[in-house]
Scaffold this motif. Structure first.
Motif, PDB file in Angstrom:
ATOM      1  N   TRP A   1     -20.938 -16.950  20.061  1.00 17.72           N
ATOM      2  CA  TRP A   1     -20.486 -18.324  20.165  1.00 17.72           C
ATOM      3  C   TRP A   1     -20.658 -18.796  21.599  1.00 17.72           C
ATOM      4  O   TRP A   1     -20.481 -18.040  22.531  1.00 17.72           O
ATOM      5  CB  TRP A   1     -19.005 -18.425  19.776  1.00 17.72           C
ATOM      6  CG  TRP A   1     -18.784 -18.320  18.305  1.00 17.72           C
ATOM      7  CD1 TRP A   1     -18.484 -17.184  17.611  1.00 17.72           C
ATOM      8  CD2 TRP A   1     -18.850 -19.364  17.354  1.00 17.72           C
ATOM      9  NE1 TRP A   1     -18.368 -17.468  16.275  1.00 17.72           N
ATOM     10  CE2 TRP A   1     -18.578 -18.808  16.095  1.00 17.72           C
ATOM     11  CE3 TRP A   1     -19.104 -20.724  17.445  1.00 17.72           C
ATOM     12  CZ2 TRP A   1     -18.565 -19.567  14.935  1.00 17.72           C
ATOM     13  CZ3 TRP A   1     -19.076 -21.475  16.283  1.00 17.72           C
ATOM     14  CH2 TRP A   1     -18.810 -20.895  15.043  1.00 17.72           C
ATOM     15  N   ARG A   2     -21.017 -20.076  21.755  1.00 12.56           N
ATOM     16  CA  ARG A   2     -21.113 -20.621  23.106  1.00 12.56           C
ATOM     17  C   ARG A   2     -20.509 -22.024  23.126  1.00 12.56           C
ATOM     18  O   ARG A   2     -20.561 -22.757  22.139  1.00 12.56           O
ATOM     19  CB  ARG A   2     -22.554 -20.636  23.611  1.00 12.56           C
ATOM     20  CG  ARG A   2     -23.485 -21.569  22.920  1.00 12.56           C
ATOM     21  CD  ARG A   2     -24.916 -21.451  23.461  1.00 12.56           C
ATOM     22  NE  ARG A   2     -25.705 -22.534  22.938  1.00 12.56           N
ATOM     23  CZ  ARG A   2     -26.003 -23.653  23.589  1.00 12.56           C
ATOM     24  NH1 ARG A   2     -25.611 -23.818  24.826  1.00 12.56           N
ATOM     25  NH2 ARG A   2     -26.721 -24.605  23.017  1.00 12.56           N
ATOM     26  N   ASP A   3     -19.940 -22.369  24.261  1.00 11.18           N
ATOM     27  CA  ASP A   3     -19.308 -23.674  24.452  1.00 11.18           C
ATOM     28  C   ASP A   3     -20.400 -24.702  24.747  1.00 11.18           C
ATOM     29  O   ASP A   3     -21.125 -24.583  25.734  1.00 11.18           O
ATOM     30  CB  ASP A   3     -18.320 -23.583  25.623  1.00 11.18           C
ATOM     31  CG  ASP A   3     -17.500 -24.839  25.812  1.00 11.18           C
ATOM     32  OD1 ASP A   3     -17.833 -25.878  25.204  1.00 11.18           O
ATOM     33  OD2 ASP A   3     -16.530 -24.789  26.581  1.00 11.18           O
TER      34      ASP A   3
ATOM     35  N   THR B   1     -19.680 -28.059  24.850  1.00 10.31           N
ATOM     36  CA  THR B   1     -18.934 -29.295  25.093  1.00 10.31           C
ATOM     37  C   THR B   1     -19.664 -30.217  26.056  1.00 10.31           C
ATOM     38  O   THR B   1     -19.777 -31.426  25.798  1.00 10.31           O
ATOM     39  CB  THR B   1     -17.525 -28.975  25.619  1.00 10.31           C
ATOM     40  OG1 THR B   1     -16.870 -28.107  24.683  1.00 10.31           O
ATOM     41  CG2 THR B   1     -16.701 -30.232  25.797  1.00 10.31           C
TER      42      THR B   1
ATOM     43  N   TRP C   1     -17.915 -25.777  19.992  1.00  7.80           N
ATOM     44  CA  TRP C   1     -18.548 -24.454  20.043  1.00  7.80           C
ATOM     45  C   TRP C   1     -19.682 -24.415  19.046  1.00  7.80           C
ATOM     46  O   TRP C   1     -19.636 -25.063  17.999  1.00  7.80           O
ATOM     47  CB  TRP C   1     -17.530 -23.356  19.711  1.00  7.80           C
ATOM     48  CG  TRP C   1     -16.449 -23.274  20.737  1.00  7.80           C
ATOM     49  CD1 TRP C   1     -15.296 -24.005  20.778  1.00  7.80           C
ATOM     50  CD2 TRP C   1     -16.438 -22.437  21.885  1.00  7.80           C
ATOM     51  NE1 TRP C   1     -14.571 -23.668  21.889  1.00  7.80           N
ATOM     52  CE2 TRP C   1     -15.243 -22.704  22.581  1.00  7.80           C
ATOM     53  CE3 TRP C   1     -17.310 -21.496  22.403  1.00  7.80           C
ATOM     54  CZ2 TRP C   1     -14.906 -22.055  23.763  1.00  7.80           C
ATOM     55  CZ3 TRP C   1     -16.973 -20.844  23.577  1.00  7.80           C
ATOM     56  CH2 TRP C   1     -15.786 -21.138  24.247  1.00  7.80           C
ATOM     57  N   ASP C   2     -20.700 -23.621  19.360  1.00  6.35           N
ATOM     58  CA  ASP C   2     -21.866 -23.495  18.493  1.00  6.35           C
ATOM     59  C   ASP C   2     -22.257 -22.019  18.430  1.00  6.35           C
ATOM     60  O   ASP C   2     -22.063 -21.275  19.385  1.00  6.35           O
ATOM     61  CB  ASP C   2     -23.026 -24.322  19.051  1.00  6.35           C
ATOM     62  CG  ASP C   2     -24.237 -24.311  18.136  1.00  6.35           C
ATOM     63  OD1 ASP C   2     -24.064 -24.202  16.900  1.00  6.35           O
ATOM     64  OD2 ASP C   2     -25.359 -24.424  18.654  1.00  6.35           O
TER      65      ASP C   2
ATOM     66  N   ARG D   1     -12.846 -29.107  22.682  1.00  2.39           N
ATOM     67  CA  ARG D   1     -14.010 -28.244  22.925  1.00  2.39           C
ATOM     68  C   ARG D   1     -14.908 -28.245  21.699  1.00  2.39           C
ATOM     69  O   ARG D   1     -14.444 -28.385  20.569  1.00  2.39           O
ATOM     70  CB  ARG D   1     -13.601 -26.794  23.210  1.00  2.39           C
ATOM     71  CG  ARG D   1     -12.529 -26.572  24.238  1.00  2.39           C
ATOM     72  CD  ARG D   1     -12.724 -27.149  25.608  1.00  2.39           C
ATOM     73  NE  ARG D   1     -13.901 -26.688  26.315  1.00  2.39           N
ATOM     74  CZ  ARG D   1     -14.436 -27.360  27.327  1.00  2.39           C
ATOM     75  NH1 ARG D   1     -13.915 -28.486  27.734  1.00  2.39           N
ATOM     76  NH2 ARG D   1     -15.496 -26.912  27.942  1.00  2.39           N
TER      77      ARG D   1
END
Length: 79
Positions: free
Chosen positions: A40-42, A44, A32-33, A30
């Motif tokens: 935080w958000r995925d 991917t 994350w940013d 994964r």
């Protein structure tokens, strides 16, 4: 090694690295940013698409620049 060989090795190394990252993501990795102060958000899915474009571009570039070199596995530059 001469410049021709050095560039081929560099390009092939970048390609292998991008391919390995794609394999990591495909196996469940994964990414994350977090923007400044945001949750935080995925990311991917976006990363997978970007990396696959990079792999295709590197493959195309290597094929165009080094059409005379054997396939990666049989490359005379591989040690």
């Amino acid at each position: 090694m001469d410049a021709y060989t050095n560039h081929y090795v560099e390009l092939s190394s970048r390609l292998r690295s991008a391919q390995a990252f794609c394999e990591f993501l495909a196996s469940g990795g994964r990414v994350w940013d977090q923007a400044d102060g945001a949750a935080w958000r995925d990311v991917t899915a976006e990363t997978v698409q970007r990396e696959l474009r990079k792999v295709r571009a590197l493959e195309t570039l290597r094929r165009q620049l080094y059409p005379d070199v054997a396939a990666e596995d049989g490359s005379p530059f591989r040690h």
